[in-house]
Enzyme design. Structure first.
Site, mmCIF file in Angstrom:
data_model
loop_
_atom_site.group_PDB
_atom_site.id
_atom_site.type_symbol
_atom_site.label_atom_id
_atom_site.label_comp_id
_atom_site.label_asym_id
_atom_site.label_seq_id
_atom_site.Cartn_x
_atom_site.Cartn_y
_atom_site.Cartn_z
ATOM 1 N N ARG A 49 -5.332 10.731 -1.552
ATOM 2 C CA ARG A 49 -4.765 9.756 -2.503
ATOM 3 C C ARG A 49 -5.446 8.389 -2.368
ATOM 4 O O ARG A 49 -6.294 8.030 -3.185
ATOM 5 C CB ARG A 49 -3.241 9.666 -2.285
ATOM 6 C CG ARG A 49 -2.475 9.023 -3.410
ATOM 7 C CD ARG A 49 -2.479 7.521 -3.393
ATOM 8 N NE ARG A 49 -2.013 6.955 -2.132
ATOM 9 C CZ ARG A 49 -2.165 5.677 -1.810
ATOM 10 N NH1 ARG A 49 -2.765 4.843 -2.640
ATOM 11 N NH2 ARG A 49 -1.732 5.211 -0.644
ATOM 12 N N ASP A 50 -5.165 7.693 -1.312
ATOM 13 C CA ASP A 50 -5.757 6.362 -1.144
ATOM 14 C C ASP A 50 -7.276 6.458 -1.025
ATOM 15 O O ASP A 50 -8.016 5.590 -1.500
ATOM 16 C CB ASP A 50 -5.167 5.710 0.121
ATOM 17 C CG ASP A 50 -5.301 4.197 0.124
ATOM 18 O OD1 ASP A 50 -5.849 3.652 -0.841
ATOM 19 O OD2 ASP A 50 -4.869 3.558 1.101
ATOM 20 N N HIS A 215 -6.622 -1.120 6.741
ATOM 21 C CA HIS A 215 -7.968 -1.032 6.160
ATOM 22 C C HIS A 215 -8.923 -1.756 7.104
ATOM 23 O O HIS A 215 -8.522 -2.670 7.847
ATOM 24 C CB HIS A 215 -7.981 -1.630 4.754
ATOM 25 C CG HIS A 215 -7.336 -0.722 3.749
ATOM 26 N ND1 HIS A 215 -8.058 -0.017 2.805
ATOM 27 C CD2 HIS A 215 -6.048 -0.367 3.574
ATOM 28 C CE1 HIS A 215 -7.227 0.726 2.076
ATOM 29 N NE2 HIS A 215 -5.991 0.521 2.521
ATOM 30 N N CYS A 246 -8.399 -0.020 -2.484
ATOM 31 C CA CYS A 246 -7.424 -0.127 -3.568
ATOM 32 C C CYS A 246 -8.111 -0.656 -4.815
ATOM 33 O O CYS A 246 -8.821 -1.659 -4.745
ATOM 34 C CB CYS A 246 -6.282 -1.040 -3.152
ATOM 35 S SG CYS A 246 -5.071 -1.251 -4.457
HETATM 36 C C1 LIG Z 1 3.469 1.364 -12.617
HETATM 37 C C2 LIG Z 1 2.642 1.427 -13.895
HETATM 38 C C3 LIG Z 1 2.831 2.776 -14.555
HETATM 39 C C4 LIG Z 1 3.147 0.334 -14.818
HETATM 40 O O1 LIG Z 1 2.249 0.173 -15.914
HETATM 41 P P1 LIG Z 1 2.753 -0.335 -17.326
HETATM 42 O O2 LIG Z 1 1.570 -0.395 -18.230
HETATM 43 O O3 LIG Z 1 3.571 -1.561 -17.125
HETATM 44 O O4 LIG Z 1 3.718 0.873 -17.696
HETATM 45 P P2 LIG Z 1 4.445 1.256 -19.024
HETATM 46 O O5 LIG Z 1 5.807 1.757 -18.621
HETATM 47 O O6 LIG Z 1 4.361 0.141 -20.030
HETATM 48 O O7 LIG Z 1 3.586 2.490 -19.548
HETATM 49 C C5 LIG Z 1 2.265 2.353 -20.003
HETATM 50 C C6 LIG Z 1 1.701 3.738 -20.281
HETATM 51 O O8 LIG Z 1 1.553 4.456 -19.036
HETATM 52 C C7 LIG Z 1 2.368 5.645 -19.068
HETATM 53 N N1 LIG Z 1 2.969 5.808 -17.742
HETATM 54 C C8 LIG Z 1 3.828 4.952 -17.142
HETATM 55 N N2 LIG Z 1 4.128 5.432 -15.930
HETATM 56 C C9 LIG Z 1 3.479 6.594 -15.771
HETATM 57 C C10 LIG Z 1 3.410 7.532 -14.729
HETATM 58 N N3 LIG Z 1 4.087 7.379 -13.586
HETATM 59 N N4 LIG Z 1 2.631 8.623 -14.873
HETATM 60 C C11 LIG Z 1 1.930 8.798 -16.019
HETATM 61 N N5 LIG Z 1 1.946 7.927 -17.054
HETATM 62 C C12 LIG Z 1 2.726 6.838 -16.913
HETATM 63 C C13 LIG Z 1 3.401 5.401 -20.151
HETATM 64 O O9 LIG Z 1 3.877 6.608 -20.656
HETATM 65 C C14 LIG Z 1 2.594 4.605 -21.147
HETATM 66 O O10 LIG Z 1 1.744 5.509 -21.860
HETATM 67 P P3 LIG Z 1 1.425 5.254 -23.443
HETATM 68 O O11 LIG Z 1 2.748 5.222 -24.107
HETATM 69 O O12 LIG Z 1 0.710 3.926 -23.516
HETATM 70 O O13 LIG Z 1 0.558 6.443 -23.810
HETATM 71 C C15 LIG Z 1 1.150 1.208 -13.614
HETATM 72 O O14 LIG Z 1 0.969 -0.119 -13.228
HETATM 73 C C16 LIG Z 1 0.598 2.118 -12.552
HETATM 74 O O15 LIG Z 1 0.511 3.310 -12.736
HETATM 75 N N6 LIG Z 1 0.213 1.550 -11.432
HETATM 76 C C17 LIG Z 1 -0.289 2.340 -10.293
HETATM 77 C C18 LIG Z 1 -1.344 1.570 -9.581
HETATM 78 C C19 LIG Z 1 -1.801 2.341 -8.385
HETATM 79 O O16 LIG Z 1 -1.738 3.560 -8.312
HETATM 80 N N7 LIG Z 1 -2.311 1.599 -7.404
HETATM 81 C C20 LIG Z 1 -2.818 2.189 -6.199
HETATM 82 C C21 LIG Z 1 -1.709 2.644 -5.289
HETATM 83 S S1 LIG Z 1 -1.117 1.353 -4.222
HETATM 84 C C22 LIG Z 1 -2.280 1.332 -2.968
HETATM 85 O O17 LIG Z 1 -3.269 1.985 -3.026
HETATM 86 C C23 LIG Z 1 -2.004 0.531 -1.742
HETATM 87 C C24 LIG Z 1 -1.428 1.383 -0.617
HETATM 88 C C25 LIG Z 1 -0.093 1.942 -1.018
HETATM 89 O O18 LIG Z 1 -2.281 2.459 -0.304
HETATM 90 C C26 LIG Z 1 -1.245 0.484 0.621
HETATM 91 C C27 LIG Z 1 -2.528 -0.088 1.152
HETATM 92 O O19 LIG Z 1 -3.617 0.379 0.843
HETATM 93 O O20 LIG Z 1 -2.414 -1.029 1.941
#
Ligand SMILES: CC(C)(COP(=O)([O-])OP(=O)([O-])OC[C@H]1O[C@@H](n2cnc3c(N)ncnc32)[C@H](O)[C@@H]1OP(=O)([O-])[O-])[C@@H](O)C(=O)NCCC(=O)NCCSC(=O)C[C@@](C)(O)CC(=O)[O-]
Length: 318
Positions: A49-50, A215, A246
């Site tokens: 994932r990450d 990291h 990220c």
């Molecule tokens: C949270 C949202 C969805 C908000 O994003 P948004 O644009 O505010 O969401 P929305 O509710 O307005 O939806 C926008 C579109 O996305 C779809 N949608 C909405 N949710 C989903 C879902 N779950 N699965 C699939 N589709 C989804 C939804 O259906 C819509 O589709 P459209 O109508 O435009 O066709 C977005 O910002 C997002 O997905 N963010 C994820 C970012 C991410 O994955 N970042 C990396 C992980 S964190 C990390 O790596 C750090 C960590 C944890 O490892 C710690 C570290 O490294 O230190």
């Protein structure tokens, strides 16, 4: 779930310049690492994932599935498999369902998936996921970049998610989550700031419920993990071959490499259950698939050593 303690963690993380915390909510089979043996350290492998989420070229689901299956054979007990996030935000994770339903699940391995909202949780439940992780940032700016809402709003988003997870048999303890992983997403922490962070957080969260997610951007990851272990933390996130980064933290390098963590822990007589040789083979394999060098120093050194030993070995007679 005790949200008061969560918001406190976020405040502490901000003060210590850490960017993010992850909360794992979970399943009944989850056993706190410290409950097994004081020398047991649970490694949470976050490579699929990450590690892969930031890769620019599309990685076939089949490669991800094989990666997870290989990881499952190394002795790891937790492999974070994928994330049910918006494919518009993180296209690389757009095949989450295919990946999680395609792997050969081992009985002794948990396969948590990241879920940022109810939509993600629904998809995860539909795909048979038994363990989910939610993620919260410590600063508004990172939270907005990462999940498009402020820290405060993210707590509101998480509340119904946790409730629904409980309703769906993704069982939770009285705090809602059994583990809180403190993420140094941009790798700026040092043993000094980690000590302060863990000291502060452990006043409200038991040490046995804490994990560290380091990291290696500034080359401090192993030192930080060592510091956390000395303070009693027994859960460490890491990524095979040091993959990762990220998408919303530009310049942040990969996670600490699992092979390096296992090498260090072996040398300190900690138990992990992970077979270092198999871990190195898996790290080398995924690096080859991605066309990059293995980011683990221990893996590189031991691979060279083994190749040299092989070259020196007398040729067996036919
Ligand atoms: C949270 C949202 C969805 C908000 O994003 P948004 O644009 O505010 O969401 P929305 O509710 O307005 O939806 C926008 C579109 O996305 C779809 N949608 C909405 N949710 C989903 C879902 N779950 N699965 C699939 N589709 C989804 C939804 O259906 C819509 O589709 P459209 O109508 O435009 O066709 C977005 O910002 C997002 O997905 N963010 C994820 C970012 C991410 O994955 N970042 C990396 C992980 S964190 C990390 O790596 C750090 C960590 C944890 O490892 C710690 C570290 O490294 O230190």
């Amino acid at each position: 779930m005790n949200f008061r303690s969560v918001s406190r963690i976020a405040i502490n993380l901000t003060r210590a310049s850490f960017q993010q915390s992850v909360r794992r909510t979970l399943n009944t089979t989850a056993v706190p690492a410290a409950a097994l043996s004081p020398r047991f350290v649970k490694i949470v492998e976050v490579g699929p994932r990450d590690g892969l989420q930031n890769e620019k070229s599309v990685i076939p689901a089949e490669t991800k599935i094989e990666f997870i299956n290989r990881l499952s054979d190394t002795g790891l007990s937790v492999v974070e498999a994928t994330s049910f996030v918006s494919p518009k935000w993180v296209p690389q994770m757009g095949d989450a369902k295919k990946v999680i339903t395609g792997i050969t699940k081992k009985e002794h391995v948990n396969y948590p998936c990241l879920t940022p909202n109810i939509k993600g949780l629904d998809s995860a439940i539909e795909a048979g996921v038994k363990e989910v992780a939610v993620f919260l940032a410590a600063s508004d700016s990172f939270s907005k970049k990462n999940i498009n809402c402020t820290v405060e709003e993210s707590f509101d988003r998480v509340k119904p998610l946790i409730t629904k997870a409980q309703e769906n048999g993704i069982l939770l303890n009285d705090m809602g989550c059994y583990e809180i992983s403190l993420g140094d997403t941009i790798g700026v922490g040092t043993p000094g700031t980690f000590r302060e962070l863990i000291n502060t957080v452990s006043q409200v969260v038991p040490l046995k419920a804490l994990a560290v997610h380091c990291h290696d951007t500034y080359g401090q990851a192993l030192a930080n993990i060592h510091c956390a272990l000395e303070m009693g933390v027994r859960v460490v996130d890491s990524s095979m071959a040091g993959l990762g980064g990220c998408p919303y933290a530009p310049g942040a390098s990969g996670n600490v490499a699992t092979e390096d963590v296992v090498y260090m822990l072996n040398g300190m007589q900690y138990e992990t259950g992970v077979d270092l040789q198999k871990a190195i083979e898996t790290g080398n394999w995924i690096s080859e698939q991605l066309g990059k060098a293995n980011g683990s120093k221990a893996a590189r050194a031991l691979t060279l050593k083994m190749a040299a030993a092989k070259a020196c070995a007398p040729t067996s007679k036919l």
